[in-house]
Design a protein around this motif. Sequence first.
Motif, short mmCIF file in Angstrom:
data_model
loop_
_atom_site.label_atom_id
_atom_site.label_comp_id
_atom_site.label_asym_id
_atom_site.label_seq_id
_atom_site.Cartn_x
_atom_site.Cartn_y
_atom_site.Cartn_z
N TYR A 27 0.82 -1.22 0.00
CA TYR A 27 0.00 0.00 0.00
C TYR A 27 0.86 1.27 0.00
N ARG A 28 2.09 1.15 -0.47
CA ARG A 28 2.98 2.31 -0.56
C ARG A 28 2.36 3.36 -1.51
N TRP A 29 2.53 4.63 -1.14
CA TRP A 29 1.99 5.72 -1.97
C TRP A 29 2.64 5.68 -3.35
N SER A 61 9.00 6.35 -3.48
CA SER A 61 9.84 5.16 -3.39
C SER A 61 10.56 5.18 -2.04
N CYS A 62 10.81 4.00 -1.47
CA CYS A 62 11.34 3.94 -0.11
C CYS A 62 12.52 2.99 -0.03
N THR A 63 13.34 3.25 0.94
CA THR A 63 14.45 2.37 1.28
C THR A 63 14.09 1.59 2.53
N ILE A 64 14.09 0.25 2.42
CA ILE A 64 13.69 -0.60 3.53
C ILE A 64 14.94 -1.24 4.14
N SER A 65 15.04 -1.17 5.47
CA SER A 65 16.18 -1.76 6.18
C SER A 65 15.65 -2.61 7.33
N ILE A 86 12.04 7.61 2.95
CA ILE A 86 11.61 8.02 1.61
C ILE A 86 12.84 8.39 0.81
N SER A 87 13.04 7.68 -0.31
CA SER A 87 14.21 7.91 -1.15
C SER A 87 13.88 8.64 -2.43
N LYS A 134 16.74 10.93 -2.39
CA LYS A 134 17.76 10.95 -3.44
C LYS A 134 17.24 11.60 -4.72
N SER A 135 15.96 11.46 -4.99
CA SER A 135 15.38 11.98 -6.23
C SER A 135 14.12 12.78 -5.92
#
Length: 677
Positions: free
Chosen positions: A408-410, A414-418, A425-426, A450-451
Amino acid sequence: MPCLSASARRRHTKMRSLIFLGFLAAAIQVNAQQGFLSIDCGMEGDSSYNDTATGIVYVPDAKYIDSGSNHKISKTYMDATTPAQAETLRSFPDGDRNCYTIDGINQGEKYLIRALFFHGNYDGVTPVAFDLHLGVNTWQRVNITEPTVSPRVEILTVAQQDYFSVCLVNIGSGTPFISALEVRRIDVADVYKDDVNQSDSLVLVGRLNMGAAAAAKKIIRYPDDAYDRKWESFSSPPQWSEINSSQPIQRSPGDAFQVPAAVMATAVTPKDNTSLQFYLPSEAGAIRPVYYIYMHFADFDPLSQTETRRFDVYVNGQLKGSSVKPEYLLSTHLNITSELGTAIRYDFSLNSTSGSTLPPILNAVEVHTTLTLPDTATDKDDVDAMMKLKDMYKMTTWQGDPCSPEKYRWSEVSCTISASEPPRISSLNLSSHRLSGSIPTVLGKLTAIKSLDLSYNEFTGSIPNFLASMLSLSMLNLSHNQLSGSISAALHDRKQNGSLDLETDGNPRLCPYGATCNFVEEKKSKKFATPVIVVIVIIGAVLVVLLIVLSVYLAKRRQQSTRRSQAPKSPLKLDELKAMEDKPVGVDSHQFTYEELKNITNNFVRVLGKGGFGTVYYGRLPADGTEVAVKISSRYAAAAEATTWSSTSQTSDSMMDGTKEFLAEACHSILVCDGDF
């Protein structure tokens, strides 16, 4: 000055005391509700109301959610026991996930969260099933099988953030909906201290008040229960006896459950004086839940030296509590944690020990399943920034957590998962969203981005300096906006050294780094021209409307004038008609008297047509038999009717098809035409 008697002074003092106590009770109740939030979902307007049963204040839900639609339940599906909160609901036909956001939460404290679902056949579609999420984790599935079924779901949890997000998730089995949402802060750390923590929550299966089936009050909740837990009366089987105490039940300091005295004042015992037995059905499925069972006891009888009440507690044949001894008028508790394993249900037995002279006793029982919270919410600063952007630009499709769960990500994110850190939020793509105004400074809080793509919008003003300070940012697209001023040295340097891919084309008022540009005058001209253009357009529109109105008016005047000019003249007088009878009528060189016209038309026998100007007759010229049409004007005909002839017709005013005109006029009264008929 009047003097009060001693009895009057006492009454006056008593009245003031009662008034003071009333205000004090109201203040205590309001203070107790400070940790409460009660939302009546789907309620219109912005006014709150007090629930008649509890006095709890309920508010509309529009402040906490920006999606869904409101509905009212038909009274056909309600009765005297239906709570006021069930009269309306909010449904969510659009979107996979729709979330209530509740701010003002004390992070790290325990809360009870409860939701009510009453369908009431509002859309004519049942059964319905959907998932309920608490934050980014699944809470439980809601199944509505009948319109009159009104399940409540409840969870005890520790706040992970300074807000709660309660989401309804569409699983393709009907439209999710909700009737009420209630949040209660548990401000005593000792309550449920062993089992509710940062990683584990408790989902309610049942909370039962034993021995109260015959009582008038079937449900005990606030204000008897300070946390508004709902204790429902359990129907005792025939093998049990219901007992009660008229004396209040006390609690020990640091009591972990804070069971209301009204609940502890009733209990059940076995009629056979030896064993109290009951069972609990289990949920089906491959994954069997772990149950947390809390049994609550208090003895109502002061025991003599020869009396004892002790019993053992078994679950599916396993000893879970040994030689339990309830205290006289004091709440005591037994915590049981049990995994069902391969069994199909939980069987409970409270069996008297060999030396006990009195039977087992049970006052209340709670059953919960444990819920672990495996998924982690997005970084708090990232969430705060995205929520401000959501409010700023009315992004109603942004629901719940931006990154988690991944399904259900917007869509713009885009996201960085750790495994060890919260999601970050990347990337954020807001291209072509028709955004305007200055570039929002809240973007600077996205410290892991990043973007960033803001192209094809309507942003104005200069490029803010904070963008150059976002060291994680490696791609920045600001093209095709209305930005102005010069590119800063910091941005220029980052572009030059390759640490930032910067796109700024399509901004006609934006100057390259180092260039001199001055748009002050143009700005003034533009500011002046804009209202002037608006005024000119408005004036032009008004003039067009006036011209249209004037044209319509003149056209109607001409039409009325034409009708007046075409109106038949007054009939000829008899002497005028006779004077015309011998006056010839001609077409070119052909001249006809009235008597000849009578002969041509065979005394006006055959009528070809009749209209506002007169009657047309069929005739033949005596010389060569040429077919002609003879028209007698209305004015002439009126006079003729007074003498020797008359004619009627109900045909149209037009001549027959194919008739050729060569018309002559005599005194504007008689017309003759010839042609082929």
